[in-house]
Write an enzyme that holds these catalytic residues in place. Structure first.
Site, PDB file in Angstrom:
ATOM      1  N   GLU C 103       0.809  -1.212   0.000  1.00 50.02           N
ATOM      2  CA  GLU C 103       0.000   0.000   0.000  1.00 50.02           C
ATOM      3  C   GLU C 103       0.854   1.278   0.000  1.00 50.02           C
ATOM      4  O   GLU C 103       0.666   2.160  -0.842  1.00 50.02           O
ATOM      5  CB  GLU C 103      -0.846  -0.015   1.269  1.00 50.02           C
ATOM      6  CG  GLU C 103      -2.236   0.488   1.067  1.00 50.02           C
ATOM      7  CD  GLU C 103      -2.933   0.600   2.415  1.00 50.02           C
ATOM      8  OE1 GLU C 103      -2.477  -0.066   3.374  1.00 50.02           O
ATOM      9  OE2 GLU C 103      -3.911   1.359   2.496  1.00 50.02           O
ATOM     10  N   ASP C 128      -0.129 -10.158   3.673  1.00 47.11           N
ATOM     11  CA  ASP C 128      -1.458 -10.241   4.295  1.00 47.11           C
ATOM     12  C   ASP C 128      -2.580 -10.390   3.272  1.00 47.11           C
ATOM     13  O   ASP C 128      -3.730 -10.586   3.645  1.00 47.11           O
ATOM     14  CB  ASP C 128      -1.712  -8.993   5.140  1.00 47.11           C
ATOM     15  CG  ASP C 128      -0.836  -8.957   6.382  1.00 47.11           C
ATOM     16  OD1 ASP C 128      -0.351 -10.015   6.794  1.00 47.11           O
ATOM     17  OD2 ASP C 128      -0.647  -7.868   6.942  1.00 47.11           O
ATOM     18  N   VAL C 273       8.622 -16.158  11.128  1.00 49.79           N
ATOM     19  CA  VAL C 273       8.790 -17.424  10.410  1.00 49.79           C
ATOM     20  C   VAL C 273       7.838 -17.481   9.217  1.00 49.79           C
ATOM     21  O   VAL C 273       8.150 -18.084   8.187  1.00 49.79           O
ATOM     22  CB  VAL C 273       8.533 -18.614  11.365  1.00 49.79           C
ATOM     23  CG1 VAL C 273       8.474 -19.925  10.622  1.00 49.79           C
ATOM     24  CG2 VAL C 273       9.627 -18.663  12.425  1.00 49.79           C
TER      25      VAL C 273
END
Lengths: 342, 342, 342, 342
Positions: C103, C128, C273
């Site tokens: 973004e 995400d 991770v």
């Protein structure tokens, strides 16, 4: 002949492989029957059993956990514990008990066998690999593998953002997982419970790594402790060790590194992920062989013994020998890894 | 002090970890310098070298293959081989050689060291784990892990279609990979080169598995051979063993099983997938320690020796001892696995 | 034609695959030359470049991180940022810029392209998966895969000890990783930032799972928040969201569950991770195609656009469209998963 | 309402996830009951059923294969097939059938539904991803992931020995697995059934790769065919395609490459390993959603339809639309990958 089997203590990949090995060989080669006891010593204490035969062990080899359930119940802590166990075994016609567990669980087996004449054979189990008398315990290789994979992944993030990444792994009293996964993962600092660490030395290693234009990975066992006692008291976070694992030494260390070096530091706490899931090939092989040899010890009436790995051989040792003292990382082994620090 | 390093023979995960261990410790602790020789013995023979220092070994720990390249060149087969090697070493001021390889490569090192006085230290390497004098060689655990994962996957296909699945794994002369992956993967039949197999017995196991409403997995080492010699001659496909691996024993056995039992059978040949890619944590740990101890042997002037794993210790043994005979699967170890057949 | 390339924002598996795709196609098919800018917008701002050609992109496909480095530098925040960028591009003869980022990074690209006439093409990047205008972003599938594997492993520990296991995964503002890994891992509760959760409802699900004799796994996005505002204030731990991730919502929730249900609960925080290491096959495929199509957009002079995935096609959309609003989990999608809760 | 469920055709990771999704939602949200039919269409044909309720689907999400079993039985090939199916459904009071399968299995469902009025809802299943009307089928992502991992491993062996490594992957009629895994694995040549390949061109790519001092990986779909028809006839090995998979195109091509370029070439045939074992996170998510939407279609009485993925949405399409023609790799998609050849 009827043999009881129980698994006690913490979860460990390979438990089911041991159980399967015991039952397959016991039924097929010796014609034995089996009784499974639920949740460690709670099973024989409360007379809680489950069917344990060939169909019950089908397909369990690759599955983590234990089909028998587990607990940390110590029957020697209740006054009539030994009596109740004796009654349960008698009620089910159980002639011998195979006890799969760690220091505590096996300690009970040693006492029942040596003092109370209840015939027990032990199978060592600790994901931390800290039991004496055996080169390795199953579950350890799986845990090291998972931790190493995580460290592999952390490298790229460390490099891309030039950050310190602290990875907290299991090991309350022994640093085997930290040492092996740290070596295998190419960590730049490895901290173990056996040797108190100097935060300034850690920061020096971290800084020297950045000077070489690389970002450091610090692997720290959950039981590792800083040298500086005052600091711990002042900070206070460390008091909660054992209680609040996730805000443990890894988190604390990352903050100290940030404060002292001015570099961004992040922590990953692998936690229970290390002890669940399918066992590695090595652990399946070791656990299966432990099972095969445990039932052989029962057949030989060799009670009070525990199976153990020595080189590539499975041998028998007195249970008491294995539980007498913790197997910790020897200083020279830790020093050997030191060439990779910084 | 300048140390030469070479890697010979087949690819094996962990080679780079050995090289890194040697160089890190040699440079940082002993102040040594290094010369890398390309493609095994071809390097010192043809004076083909590459730079080998700390930057050259950065980031190679998790990578399969070998940054030095490899070959099966045998310098003792050319008349002036020893002389040319001596000249190359002299030209570069190389004082000692660390030789990482299997039976053949180490055999040369033993002879150069013992007969010609060229100071060599050996590091054992065989993915098949068939070198004597060491409990394990690196690469083996990775190969077993890959084969086990494949067998895990084959189980679901076997069950869903009620088919026999034959999985051919590496192992020309020794069945270690077949035995370990077969045990770890829950195979129903394991066939190894050490013991000729009886096809009818294999078919009996296959059939008995189907009777229990499950589908069998047969793990067969590429070097396994049927008992029935006539059959092999008659069929003819087996003549090509070693030459045409992919139409080897796995394929042949699947057809025989189909023909004799009437059940559908399919073969998977894992091939080179078993020997490439990132090493397992165990192999990285073992290879790293082999490297650290090999350079220590050089520092001690302990030439003609090879590092080896005994239990959890790294020891030194005469190279000649390691290459004297193949380490094969002992009959009692194979028998131990037999409880899971059928 | 000379094309600049930069990567901005957080680490994401697949960045190197994009870069490789751009350079391979740009050089081989269009004969372009490339300039790599270091550390996101800091590169063109500070004139920090690196060589970017075919040899530079060899072997990077499977590697996590970014060979260009990354940062969150926003050039629009410094008064002369646009001027300095323009100067750097001119100095190197860079005709167009491919901007790989999320973004913020893309927002700058949109403004530079739309307002300042600096020719930019965007490649969407967010682990995400919360960027509009594209079905998926690379890195997301890898993160979901890692989280799912961890949840798989937690199941066996939960069952063996009859404990609640809380697994905190990434997702500050969108619950995609929690939703996908929770569904794929067979979680019994999934909590996402888009919908405030009711702790009592969570406890009811947990309890009902135990009643069925199974142990629950709770997957919670790091940005998920409880409904009960008072509680949060009273407890206080939640204030530190974003600052002290490891003592975040997962840890807090585990304690609340313990307090309200009396069941033992443990937390695992996967952390970094999830965003490091080798990309999944899907992410390598998507990232590679994004790279190929981005350089195609440059060739077409289609500036101000961003490549995006729609179904199985790569399309172009205005960058501004992608950054206009966050792509969050729609209520009906979350409801769909609800059948597995409890 | 009672719903029958069956799975037909080849094994595919995700089948169990579909079944679980159907049953969980059907029972919990709609109060339906279920009847499982064994081994595809053989179940309703022979009245072979199994219990299908919530306990039956516990723990099956991560498991490959199908708890219902599978077969390629075509009930339309027996004269009274339709009648027997109708009778079985009536006998069990089954009101609707959910059919999970590929082209053949769904083709039967389309005909039963459209011609014979037997209410069917379809769920597409093909590991090859070659069904029209859906962006992806479950199992495909798992297969691509396994093939990509194998290719990753082959790279190091290829480089260490400077050999050509040919990797034969699944795909009889469509090259999706070869294309995706080849792109993701960084293959230097990808050969698919949709376009006959020119062996000389393949050899030119192989040679050019060696010239750049790298070793080539050739990924070939099992159904790929050389252009040169004479060659095939002359060689003869290719005649056996489909029958003797392991001595198929991969093996043949490796020999041709050796013969024409003089470089050593080796083949790996992944075979059934690609279709077994635990599904990837993507496949579990897709399969679960297919299951949820299939039972929703039953509730809506929307028979003759099949669930399908379009972008990130699950939609319904006529079954006949999906089975009308094979979804093959479009030439422009294959050309896109061409930039990485050689």
């Amino acid at each position: 002949m009827r043999v009881g089997v129980l698994t006690g203590g913490g979860d460990c990949p390979g438990l089911n492989a041991v159980i399967r090995g015991i039952v397959r060989k016991g039924v097929q080669e010796y014609g034995y029957e089996f009784t499974g006891f639920r949740d460690g010593w709670r099973g024989p204490l409360d007379d809680d059993t489950l069917r344990l035969d060939i169909p019950a062990v089908r397909g369990i080899l690759p599955r983590g956990g234990t089909i028998l359930g587990s607990s940390r119940t110590n029957p020697l802590k209740s006054e009539d514990g030994v009596r109740r166990i004796r009654e349960t075994l008698a009620a089910h016609g159980v002639d011998a008990l195979i006890v799969i567990g760690g220091e505590d669980t096996l300690g009970v087996a040693a006492q029942l066998s040596d003092t109370h004449g209840i015939p027990c054979v032990g199978v060592p189990k600790t994901i931390d690999n800290d039991l004496s008398a055996t080169d390795y315990t199953f579950g350890f290789d799986t845990a090291v593998g998972i931790a190493t994979e995580a460290i592999d992944r952390l490298h790229t993030t460390a490099e891309s953002h030039m950050r310190v990444l602290v990875c907290e792994v299991m090991g309350r009293h022994a640093g085997w997982i930290a040492l092996h996964s740290g070596l295998a993962g190419g960590a730049n600092v490895i901290l173990i419970p056996e040797q108190r660490f100097d935060v300034d030395q850690v920061c020096a290693w971290v800084t020297s790594r950045f000077k070489a234009s690389y970002a450091p990975i610090v692997v720290v066992a959950e039981g590792a402790m800083p040298k500086d006692g005052d600091l711990v008291l002042k900070d206070g976070t460390l008091d909660s060790f054992g209680h609040v694992r996730l805000s443990g030494v890894g988190e604390w260390l990352a903050k100290e590194i940030e404060r002292r070096t001015g570099k961004e530091a992040r922590t990953t706490v692998l936690g229970h992920v290390q002890r669940g899931g399918t066992p590695s090939a090595f652990d399946r092989w070791l656990a299966t062989r432990f099972g095969l040899h445990a039932i052989e010890a029962v057949r030989d009436g060799d009670y009070g013994t525990m199976v153990a790995l020595r080189g590539t051989d499975i041998v028998r040792v007195p249970i008491s020998e294995a539980t007498a003292q913790l197997k910790t990382v020897r200083p020279e082994l830790y020093d050997e890894a030191g060439v990779f620090f910084g």
